[in-house]
Write a protein that holds these residues in place. Structure first.
Motif, PDB file in Angstrom:
ATOM      1  N   GLU A 179       0.887  -1.159   0.000  1.00  0.00           N
ATOM      2  CA  GLU A 179       0.000   0.000   0.000  1.00  0.00           C
ATOM      3  C   GLU A 179       0.926   1.210   0.000  1.00  0.00           C
ATOM      4  O   GLU A 179       1.918   1.228   0.728  1.00  0.00           O
ATOM      5  N   VAL A 180       0.633   2.231  -0.828  1.00  0.00           N
ATOM      6  CA  VAL A 180       1.616   3.300  -1.052  1.00  0.00           C
ATOM      7  C   VAL A 180       2.078   3.989   0.235  1.00  0.00           C
ATOM      8  O   VAL A 180       3.222   4.436   0.316  1.00  0.00           O
ATOM      9  N   GLU A 184       7.463   4.615   2.743  1.00  0.00           N
ATOM     10  CA  GLU A 184       8.456   5.304   3.590  1.00  0.00           C
ATOM     11  C   GLU A 184       9.062   4.363   4.626  1.00  0.00           C
ATOM     12  O   GLU A 184      10.269   4.372   4.856  1.00  0.00           O
ATOM     13  N   GLY A 185       8.223   3.544   5.246  1.00  0.00           N
ATOM     14  CA  GLY A 185       8.690   2.579   6.239  1.00  0.00           C
ATOM     15  C   GLY A 185       9.677   1.583   5.652  1.00  0.00           C
ATOM     16  O   GLY A 185      10.714   1.282   6.264  1.00  0.00           O
ATOM     17  N   TYR A 186       9.368   1.091   4.449  1.00  0.00           N
ATOM     18  CA  TYR A 186      10.272   0.154   3.782  1.00  0.00           C
ATOM     19  C   TYR A 186      11.600   0.829   3.439  1.00  0.00           C
ATOM     20  O   TYR A 186      12.652   0.205   3.456  1.00  0.00           O
ATOM     21  N   LYS A 187      11.537   2.126   3.120  1.00  0.00           N
ATOM     22  CA  LYS A 187      12.767   2.860   2.807  1.00  0.00           C
ATOM     23  C   LYS A 187      13.637   2.996   4.046  1.00  0.00           C
ATOM     24  O   LYS A 187      14.832   2.729   4.006  1.00  0.00           O
ATOM     25  N   ALA A 204       4.628   4.886  -6.912  1.00  0.00           N
ATOM     26  CA  ALA A 204       3.771   5.629  -5.980  1.00  0.00           C
ATOM     27  C   ALA A 204       3.176   6.860  -6.665  1.00  0.00           C
ATOM     28  O   ALA A 204       1.971   7.114  -6.579  1.00  0.00           O
ATOM     29  N   ASP A 205       4.028   7.632  -7.380  1.00  0.00           N
ATOM     30  CA  ASP A 205       3.534   8.819  -8.090  1.00  0.00           C
ATOM     31  C   ASP A 205       2.404   8.447  -9.044  1.00  0.00           C
ATOM     32  O   ASP A 205       1.383   9.130  -9.113  1.00  0.00           O
TER      33      ASP A 205
END
Length: 246
Positions: A179-180, A184-187, A204-205
């Motif tokens: 889910e988009v 951030e968490g995965y990054k 994501a964009d």
């Protein structure tokens, strides 16, 4: 097999646009002239000399080889780069990266008219600014922006790995859906790193700006693109946005 799948999709009336990079070929050419390849967050540092090589290799050899292969397999392919028809208008993304372009405008007119005529547009991702300066644009980023401009149904990013992996050494750790808002968490966990950063940023964009579906699939799996489009056996990683109805 990827090329024959694309020809097949075109023959059954699906409007396919092929956007490509050429990292390995560019590296090979830079090595030949004794230049080192430098990357910052998955993006190639591009000075004047590197830009020349990128333009030659990407818009020249890689683009026309793809076109030749598609045409040989029965497609009607046309090779373009982002400078044609002012398709990809750029400014400099970051002075530390040199001539790496940030896309400020995509004009899809030329792509649309080729699609309307039954051609398969094959696009090398070199753009330019108002002064005609060429810019190297990351292919994943460009593909996403082109998909948005075309109001595409689907953005398919084909790579040579199984998809997004929790542990990049272990294909059994594939993450099938993202889910988009989880990106951030995965990054920050380092799961999305290197060349995956621009790839997934583009996904994501695209999702945020109306492309219905964005997927990373494994080009090494025979007919992965057909399985993705025509069956529920799609592999890889699908990106989606939770709607308010769910």
């Amino acid at each position: 097999s990827v090329i024959s799948d694309i020809v097949l999709l075109n023959l059954v009336g699906i409007r396919v646009v092929v956007v490509h990079g050429g990292g390995p070929e560019i590296n090979e050419m830079l090595t030949k002239i004794g230049k080192e390849s430098k990357f910052v967050d998955g993006l190639r540092y591009t000075d004047e000399e590197t830009m020349d090589i990128v333009q030659q290799v990407l818009c020249g050899r890689v683009n026309k080889n793809l076109v030749a292969t598609l045409n040989r397999m029965g497609g009607r392919a046309v090779g373009l780069c982002g400078m044609d028809g002012q398709m990809l208008r750029c400014t400099e993304l970051d002075p530390q990266l040199g001539h790496v372009g940030e896309i400020v405008h995509v004009d899809p007119t030329l792509i649309s008219s080729l699609l309307d005529s039954g051609y398969i547009p094959v696009i090398a991702t070199v753009g330019m600014d108002d002064l005609g300066q060429a810019y190297n644009v990351n292919a994943d980023t460009a593909a996403a922006q082109i998909a948005i401009a075309l109001k595409a149904e689907k953005l398919v990013s084909m790579t040579d790995i199984a998809g997004l992996l929790r542990d990049k050494e272990d294909e059994s750790t594939l993450i099938p859906e993202v889910e988009v808002s989880e990106i951030e968490g995965y990054k920050s966990a380092g799961i999305i790193a290197g060349g995956m950063i621009p790839k997934i940023g583009g996904m994501a964009d695209a999702i945020y700006q109306g492309v219905h579906e964005a997927v990373i699939i494994d080009g090494r799996v025979p007919h992965s693109i057909l399985l993705e489009l025509f069956s529920d056996r799609g592999s890889g990683t699908r990106f989606y946005r939770r709607s308010h109805h769910e």
